[in-house]
Structures are given as structure tokens and as C-alpha cells.
Design an enzyme around this catalytic site. Structure first.
Site, short mmCIF file in Angstrom:
data_model
loop_
_atom_site.label_atom_id
_atom_site.label_comp_id
_atom_site.label_asym_id
_atom_site.label_seq_id
_atom_site.Cartn_x
_atom_site.Cartn_y
_atom_site.Cartn_z
CB SER A 30 -0.85 0.02 1.26
OG SER A 30 0.01 0.10 2.37
CE LYS A 31 -2.50 6.53 -2.38
NZ LYS A 31 -3.02 6.95 -3.66
NE ARG A 32 -2.98 6.00 4.63
CZ ARG A 32 -2.92 7.23 5.12
NH1 ARG A 32 -1.92 7.58 5.90
NH2 ARG A 32 -3.85 8.11 4.83
#
Ligand code: GLU
Length: 500
Positions: free
Chosen positions: A256-258
Site C-alpha cells: 500500500s502506498k502508505r
């Protein structure tokens, strides 16, 4: 064509080009090449609201950068086109009608209100599973259904899933997968606007395009019973299904981009070599030999055996990728390395863009290097002066950090056409919606993305820097601001208690 291997990727052009797309493309590409078959690129743009031509263009560019070329696709054509689903609506409608005619699908006239009430009822009754459609319109006699459709009554077309038993589908890596039919919803195939859903379009196209191996990410396993039902309802043979292990963050959650950069544009802009990234992605599902991690794309293709993809749950470890990238850089000769730099960061194209912005602002040529340095480095360090200016007027560092993060996540992140006018429009709209004065918010943004208070025009600068670098720096600035708070430094403009 019977024995010809045909694989495909079918990305949906709804965002920045995803590293998962490259991973799945690599395995499809390798399997097709290994067997002297074909690799197809199909654009699944059935979600009309979220699909975007800029996203499609970026997918093409990112895959070209990686060197994963396709034999058929929207840009190169081919015998089974068009390869963009939005251009194939008629085909899906016609196929859906076939299923209605044989009773495998039916028109559903339920209103939004009824469906909402149903959901509410199920929630209250705590039906553990089957939080789905109750099959109400399956009872409508076909002749009546026809009449109501002909009269123009709004409806969707649904798949009539069997109401008992199991659907069994085999996956090349996982063996027989069994699905309890009572848990599978009567999937919508054609929406009320006449457009198909992913499930129908995907199955119809895989069949019509002669795809022999459907190699895709694990997250699509839950769609398998619906897909298998569709193949059977049409009377078609199933392709080989092979669901690859998901890319995972180091904590094992789905990438995920986090937690990791997921845009391929990031890897390109941050100076990863395509061959290093491909090697790293291959490692996520392929072990060439014990104690051996480095291999070329050709070696991968030569040794690759689809049925031996490892399911061990590897992790996308950015540090490892970076380490590997360093090894690949050292494999290049110095002239080759220069070529690589000239291909990207020091290309004429990029230099001209930067020079255009520096033109008015230097008095001696050599000042260019210092003036424009922020266009060439990855990470910025914010010196004391910059840190002071990073804090928005009358705000605390924490408030500013939050504002920068929200600007990024709620607004800029969604912008795909990364051009000055669009960036400006997006940032102004954000200020409007949140009550920020543009001048108060734009200064911290300027300092965040350049490290300086005096720069060329902000939106042009951001456009040239690119979305990836801006995103990274806005995050970095927010971290810096938070650290300032921890140091008890309220910044240049005010104390902790003041509100914007
Ligand atoms: N359009 C789907 C995606 O975005 C394709 C999934 C599949 O390969 O079936 O990944």
C-alpha cells in the site's frame, strides 16, 4: 492456435501506474516468451468514472520503460481488437443477451431503495454471509421480463448463480479451490447504463482473445466462482488460472502506498534501473536457484516454470531493492552509466524544462547548478531558514504538517494530469474547500518541494519536478514539521495554541 500460449494483463487505467501491474506483467510476459506465445495488453476501462486516458498513457510508458513489450494491445492493434473495453460494449451486451436467452442470467428491476432496504434488513438480522442480492427478480417470468425491458423499465442483468452445491475451480498453484455457491452473489453483469461490469467483460474478452493462461494477483481469487460460472454458462472451456502471491509490505499486509511507494513513476524518477526492478519483482514469485538472487530477464524466461511459482509470501523490501539496484549500477560501465543518466535525469528534455525556469534568474552560467540543484536531488534537507518558512502563517508546525498531508492525500494524489494549470486549479480548489488562504498554504508547499522560499513559479516548478518527487517531499516536509514540534520549536510564526 490450439497449443499457442496466450497471456495478458488487463489493467484498469484509474490511477498512477502500479508496481503490481509491472509484477503481473512480468510473469505473463515471461510465460508467453518462454513458450513462444503472445502477450496481450488489454485496457479494462469499464469503470467510466474512474478511468482516465492519462492513466492509460502512463501504463504504456511505464511498461515500455521496463522493456515488457506486448504483441497485441490498444496502441499496436492485433487480430482480436479492439483491446480497450470501452470500445467493445456491443460485444458484452450481445453476450449478456445470450445468457438471458438460456436462463443463466436475468433482468433485475429492483430499485436502489429496495436494495438499500434489503441491505439494512440483512444487517439488522446479522446474516453472517450472503450480504448480497436476494434473487427477487429471478421469479419474474421471462416473458414479463422481456415486456418490462421493452417498455424501457430501468434494470440491470444479473448472473443466476446456482443456489446450492459448490463451484470447483482449479488454480495452477493452489490446486482445487472450492466455493460454496450459496455465498456467491447474483453478480451484476450489465449495469443500468448498459455498460458491463468487470466480471462479464473480463471473461468474454479472455475467451474471445484466446487467452490460455490467466495469470493475475491473488486478490482476484474471490471472483473465480463467478468467472467459472460464466465460462460454463457460455459453454466455453476454462483457461488455466494462476493466481500469483500478492506483493506485501514488510509487515505482510498487502502493498500500500502508505508503507511503500507503489507508483512505477516513483521508481523511474528515483533512479532505479529497470533491470534491477524486474529482477527484484521476479524474486517475489520465483527462485532461480538456491543462494542465487541476481538474474537477467533472459535467464528468468529460460528457467521459468509457471507451476513452480513460490507462494511463500515474499515481501517488497525497499531496502533490498535499493541494495540490488546499487549492484546493477556497478555492473554498468561508466559510459553506460552516463547513457542512463542522459536517458532520464540529465536528458535534454529534462534539462530544457529546468533551464526554462532558471533562465530569468541566473547571472552567470555556473549559478545554474546551485540554483537548480533541487531539480536533481531526490531527498531535500531543510535548513533552519527553510524550516522556519515551512510553517504556515499563524499556524503550528503540527497544523501545517496536517495541512500538507491532507492537500496531498485528499487532493493532489488524485490528480493524474500533472500540468501547471491542473496543479494550480487543484490546489486552489483545496484552499477554497478548506478555508485556507492560498498565500498561507502555498508558501509551505513551495518550501516543502524546493527547500527554498524564492523559486521559479510554483506550479511550473511542481510540474517539472513531477508528481512523485512532490509527493515525497510533501511527506518529508510533514515529517520535518512534526520533528520540530517534538523539539519544542514552534517555528517562525507562532506558538502551539494558535489556530489557522
Ligand atoms: N482489471 C483488473 C485489474 O485491474 C484485471 C484483473 C484480471 O487480471 O483479471 O487488475
Amino acid at each position: 492456435m490450439a497449443d499457442m500460449v496466450r497471456t495478458r494483463i488487463a489493467p484498469s487505467p484509474t490511477g498512477d501506474p502500479h508496481v503490481g501491474t509491472a509484477y503481473v506483467a512480468l510473469f505473463n510476459y515471461a510465460w508467453a516468451r518462454k513458450n513462444g506465445g503472445q502477450f496481450i495488453l488489454r485496457i479494462e476501462d469499464t469503470d467510466r468514472e474512474r478511468s482516465n486516458p492519462a492513466s492509460e498513457r502512463m501504463i504504456f510508458e511505464a511498461l515500455h520503460w521496463l522493456g515488457l513489450s506486448w504483441d497485441e494491445g490498444p496502441d499496436v492493434g492485433g487480430p482480436f481488437g479492439p483491446y480497450r473495453q470501452s470500445e467493445r460494449s456491443e460485444i458484452y451486451r450481445e453476450h449478456a443477451e445470450r445468457l438471458v436467452a438460456t436462463g443463466s442470467a436475468y433482468p433485475c428491476f429492483c430499485t436502489k431503495e429496495r436494495l438499500e432496504a434489503l441491505r439494512e434488513e440483512q444487517r439488522r438480522a446479522k446474516v453472517a454471509h450472503a450480504l448480497g442480492y436476494d434473487g427477487h427478480c429471478r421469479a419474474v417470468p421471462p416473458a414479463e421480463g422481456q415486456r418490462r425491458r421493452a417498455a424501457g423499465e430501468p434494470h440491470v442483468i444479473r448472473l443466476a448463480m446456482p443456489r446450492e452445491g459448490e463451484t470447483v475451480v482449479s488454480d495452477l498453484l493452489r490446486g482445487e479451490l472450492r466455493f460454496d455457491n450459496t455465498l456467491v452473489d447474483d453478480q451484476v453483469l450489465i449495469k443500468s447504463d448498459g455498460y458491463p461490469t468487470y466480471h462479464l467483460a473480463n471473461v468474454v474478452d479472455d475467451h474471445l482473445m484466446g487467452i490460455t493462461h490467466v495469470i493475475r494477483a491473488e486478490e482476484w481469487i474471490s471472483s473465480l466462482p463467478k468467472h467459472a460460472m460464466l465460462y460454463r454458462a457460455f459453454g466455453w472451456d476454462l483457461p488455466v488460472f494462476c493466481h500469483l502471491p500478492l506483493l506485501r509490505n514488510t509487515d505482510k499486509s498487502k502493498i500500500s502506498k502508505r508503507k511503500n511507494p507503489v507508483s512505477l513513476n516513483y521508481y523511474r524518477r528515483a533512479g532505479y534501473l529497470p533491470e534491477a526492478l524486474l529482477n527484484f519483482l521476479a524474486l517475489q514469485g520465483w527462485a532461480i536457484a538456491e543462494d542465487r538472487e541476481e538474474f537477467t530477464l533472459d535467464e528468468f524466461i529460460a528457467t521459468f516454470e509457471l507451476s513452480k511459482v513460490t507462494l511463500g509470501g515474499p515481501v517488497f523490501d525497499l531496502e533490498k531493492l535499493t541494495w540490488m539496484n546499487g549492484k546493477y549500477i556497478r555492473k554498468l560501465t561508466v559510459p553506460q552509466l552516463l547513457d542512463r543518466l542522459r536517458g532520464d535525469l540529465l536528458s535534454d528534455e529534462y534539462l530544457l524544462k529546468v533551464l526554462t525556469l532558471a533562465h530569468e534568474r541566473i547571472e552567470r552560467l555556473e549559478e545554474f547548478v546551485e540554483y537548480a540543484s533541487f531539480f536533481f536531488v531526490g531527498e531535500l534537507e531543510y535548513d533552519a531558514e527553510a524550516r522556519g518558512k515551512l510553517v504556515a502563517k499563524k499556524c503550528t508546525p503540527e497544523q501545517t504538517a496536517l495541512a500538507l498531508e491532507r492537500l496531498l492525500e485528499e487532493s493532489l494524489d488524485q490528480l493524474l494530469e500533472w500540468e501547471p494549470a491542473r496543479i494550480e486549479e487543484t490546489m486552489r480548489a483545496y484552499c477554497e474547500a478548506t478555508g485556507w488562504k492560498t498565500s498561507d498554504l502555498f508558501m509551505p508547499v513551495r518550501v516543502a518541494v524546493t527547500g527554498k522560499a524564492a523559486t521559479p513559479p510554483l506550479f511550473e516548478t511542481m510540474a517539472v519536478l513531477g508528481k512523485e518527487i512532490c509527493r515525497r517531499r510533501l511527506r518529508r516536509a510533514a515529517e520535518t514539521l512534526r520533528a520540530m514540534k517534538a523539539e519544542g520549536n514552534p517555528g517562525a510564526h507562532g506558538g502551539e495554541d494558535e489556530k489557522p
